[in-house]
Design an enzyme around this catalytic site. Structure first.
Site, PDB file in Angstrom:
ATOM      1  N   LYS A  70       0.797  -1.237   0.000  1.00 34.07           N
ATOM      2  CA  LYS A  70       0.000   0.000   0.000  1.00 34.07           C
ATOM      3  C   LYS A  70       0.828   1.285   0.000  1.00 34.07           C
ATOM      4  CE  LYS A  70      -4.433  -1.008   2.101  1.00 34.07           C
ATOM      5  NZ  LYS A  70      -5.282  -0.705   3.248  1.00 34.07           N
ATOM      6  N   ASP A 107     -10.354   4.020   1.929  1.00 33.43           N
ATOM      7  CA  ASP A 107     -10.650   3.461   3.258  1.00 33.43           C
ATOM      8  C   ASP A 107     -11.404   4.454   4.143  1.00 33.43           C
ATOM      9  OD1 ASP A 107      -9.585   0.988   2.763  1.00 33.43           O
ATOM     10  OD2 ASP A 107      -7.665   1.373   3.744  1.00 33.43           O
TER      11      ASP A 107
HETATM   12  P1  NAP Z   1      -1.515  -2.228  12.004  1.00 32.20           P
HETATM   13  O1  NAP Z   1      -1.091  -1.095  11.148  1.00 32.20           O
HETATM   14  O2  NAP Z   1      -0.603  -3.400  12.181  1.00 32.20           O
HETATM   15  O3  NAP Z   1      -1.863  -1.634  13.476  1.00 32.20           O
HETATM   16  C1  NAP Z   1      -2.176  -2.482  14.543  1.00 32.20           C
HETATM   17  C2  NAP Z   1      -2.615  -1.659  15.744  1.00 32.20           C
HETATM   18  O4  NAP Z   1      -2.999  -2.578  16.790  1.00 32.20           O
HETATM   19  C3  NAP Z   1      -1.515  -0.771  16.314  1.00 32.20           C
HETATM   20  O5  NAP Z   1      -2.080   0.413  16.809  1.00 32.20           O
HETATM   21  C4  NAP Z   1      -0.984  -1.636  17.456  1.00 32.20           C
HETATM   22  O6  NAP Z   1      -0.359  -0.914  18.496  1.00 32.20           O
HETATM   23  C5  NAP Z   1      -2.265  -2.247  17.976  1.00 32.20           C
HETATM   24  N1  NAP Z   1      -2.002  -3.427  18.788  1.00 32.20           N
HETATM   25  C6  NAP Z   1      -1.433  -4.604  18.395  1.00 32.20           C
HETATM   26  N2  NAP Z   1      -1.349  -5.447  19.439  1.00 32.20           N
HETATM   27  C7  NAP Z   1      -1.860  -4.791  20.520  1.00 32.20           C
HETATM   28  C8  NAP Z   1      -2.038  -5.125  21.884  1.00 32.20           C
HETATM   29  N3  NAP Z   1      -1.667  -6.329  22.377  1.00 32.20           N
HETATM   30  N4  NAP Z   1      -2.609  -4.218  22.705  1.00 32.20           N
HETATM   31  C9  NAP Z   1      -2.975  -3.012  22.231  1.00 32.20           C
HETATM   32  N5  NAP Z   1      -2.834  -2.625  20.955  1.00 32.20           N
HETATM   33  C10 NAP Z   1      -2.276  -3.510  20.105  1.00 32.20           C
HETATM   34  O7  NAP Z   1      -2.884  -2.839  11.513  1.00 32.20           O
HETATM   35  P2  NAP Z   1      -4.061  -2.107  10.679  1.00 32.20           P
HETATM   36  O8  NAP Z   1      -3.834  -2.307   9.241  1.00 32.20           O
HETATM   37  O9  NAP Z   1      -4.224  -0.741  11.223  1.00 32.20           O
HETATM   38  O10 NAP Z   1      -5.317  -3.026  11.101  1.00 32.20           O
HETATM   39  C11 NAP Z   1      -5.862  -2.967  12.409  1.00 32.20           C
HETATM   40  C12 NAP Z   1      -7.202  -3.692  12.438  1.00 32.20           C
HETATM   41  O11 NAP Z   1      -8.110  -3.030  11.558  1.00 32.20           O
HETATM   42  C13 NAP Z   1      -7.129  -5.134  11.959  1.00 32.20           C
HETATM   43  O12 NAP Z   1      -7.967  -5.914  12.765  1.00 32.20           O
HETATM   44  C14 NAP Z   1      -7.651  -5.081  10.538  1.00 32.20           C
HETATM   45  O13 NAP Z   1      -8.295  -6.269  10.160  1.00 32.20           O
HETATM   46  C15 NAP Z   1      -8.669  -3.950  10.629  1.00 32.20           C
HETATM   47  N6  NAP Z   1      -8.881  -3.267   9.347  1.00 32.20           N
HETATM   48  C16 NAP Z   1     -10.141  -3.253   8.839  1.00 32.20           C
HETATM   49  C17 NAP Z   1     -10.410  -2.605   7.647  1.00 32.20           C
HETATM   50  C18 NAP Z   1     -11.804  -2.601   7.109  1.00 32.20           C
HETATM   51  O14 NAP Z   1     -12.017  -2.302   5.911  1.00 32.20           O
HETATM   52  N7  NAP Z   1     -12.785  -2.877   7.929  1.00 32.20           N
HETATM   53  C19 NAP Z   1      -9.370  -1.951   6.953  1.00 32.20           C
HETATM   54  C20 NAP Z   1      -8.074  -1.982   7.506  1.00 32.20           C
HETATM   55  C21 NAP Z   1      -7.848  -2.654   8.704  1.00 32.20           C
HETATM   56  P3  NAP Z   1       1.242  -0.693  18.493  1.00 32.20           P
HETATM   57  O15 NAP Z   1       1.481   0.510  17.635  1.00 32.20           O
HETATM   58  O16 NAP Z   1       1.567  -0.478  19.921  1.00 32.20           O
HETATM   59  O17 NAP Z   1       1.857  -1.936  17.935  1.00 32.20           O
END
Ligand code: NAP
Length: 279
Positions: A70, A107
């Site tokens: 991305k 998004d």
């Molecule tokens: P990402 O960039 O990897 O970010 C992950 C986030 O989760 C970070 O803020 C991370 O915090 C936090 N995290 C991970 N483990 C944690 C823990 N044990 N306790 C507290 N916080 C924790 O992932 P992303 O792409 O943003 O995706 C995040 C979620 O959104 C996923 O479940 C994904 O499936 C969903 N999503 C949905 C859509 C949709 O269209 N509905 C689109 C995109 C994503 P740190 O910074 O501290 O690691």
């Protein structure tokens, strides 16, 4: 129909087999009686640029790009939409008539639309929002809330520095708090959203307490597997309107489909059912 052009689109990622996008777009292609197909394009990072450059030659109308491409894809575009530029990532490429590649990120549009689908009179300026998490999904959600006129976005992330970096970029309406302050930060908010991966299939539940959350607050989760996380279930049982991540996923696909196939598609119960059947 016989001389109608066959339109090709797809999703490029690595891995990409899990993507629900083919189900969504092929559903709309069939629903509208169009000639075309939306295919999985598993492309490893080393081959990504060659694959992108090959889109016009292959006759593709465009494609979605997903993990891990991305951010990388931005620099290969001839033009990047300002919203995508601000998000620092694209998720949609549209091949122009002259072969130029235009990049978009839908998004944020998808997220805002998912809130409006659940609560048609929803307004971003109704009050502060609290966003949990500061990863890729948070970038899109925070930026779209600010663009819609949110007066304040409280941002709480396990790793505070990541939230601070986002606030530094997006301006003074973003207020960073410690992860330990997340429960108290709910006081007075109009919207609460989880963008962390906590509660996703295979991950532990999100640890939060909703006691300070106003009864009128809208509660959303970017996660769509499962459709109702324990966080959303608790909120629903407290009487809040809740919105899962499926609406964001479905709505972000609509402008891309319109750009490639020429029809703005709708999210019907049949589409929701087709997607739910894949979980
Ligand atoms: P990402 O960039 O990897 O970010 C992950 C986030 O989760 C970070 O803020 C991370 O915090 C936090 N995290 C991970 N483990 C944690 C823990 N044990 N306790 C507290 N916080 C924790 O992932 P992303 O792409 O943003 O995706 C995040 C979620 O959104 C996923 O479940 C994904 O499936 C969903 N999503 C949905 C859509 C949709 O269209 N509905 C689109 C995109 C994503 P740190 O910074 O501290 O690691």
């Amino acid at each position: 129909m016989a001389d109608q052009k066959f339109v090709l689109a797809g999703v490029m990622g690595w891995p990409v087999a899990h993507s629900r996008s083919p189900v969504i777009h092929n559903h709309w292609i069939a629903q509208h009686g169009l000639r075309g197909a939306y295919v999985l394009l598993p492309v490893q990072p080393d081959h990504f640029e060659a694959a992108i450059r090959g889109l016009p030659a292959l006759g593709f109308a465009g494609c979605n790009v997903t993990i891990p491409h991305k951010v990388n894809a931005m620099k290969m575009m001839d033009h990047v939409d300002p919203v995508a530029k601000a998000m620092g990532a694209i998720n949609t490429i549209v091949v122009q008539a002259d072969g130029a590649l235009h990049g978009f990120n839908n998004d944020g549009f998808g997220y805002i639309q998912s809130l409006r689908d659940a609560q048609p009179d929803w307004r971003a300026d109704a009050g502060p929002a609290l966003v949990l998490g500061a990863g890729g999904a948070a970038r899109a959600i925070v930026l779209s809330l600010l663009n819609e006129g949110a007066p304040e976005v409280r941002l709480v992330n396990r790793t505070r520095e990541k939230a601070q970096a986002l606030a530094d970029e997006f301006g003074a309406r973003v207020k960073v708090l410690d992860w330990a302050e997340r429960n108290d930060a709910m006081a007075g908010v109009a919207l609460l959203v989880n963008t962390t991966n906590q509660g996703m299939h295979g991950q532990p539940d999100l640890e939060v307490k909703l006691d300070a959350l106003p009864a009128t607050a809208l509660v959303s989760d970017a996660i769509y597997i499962p459709l109702e996380t324990s966080f959303l279930k608790t909120a629903r049982e407290r009487g809040h309107t809740t919105v899962n991540g499926l609406g964001m996923l479905l709505n972000q696909a609509r402008p891309a489909f319109k750009a490639w196939f020429g029809v703005m598609p709708e999210i019907t119960p049949a589409l929701r059912q087709a997607i739910a059947a894949t979980f």
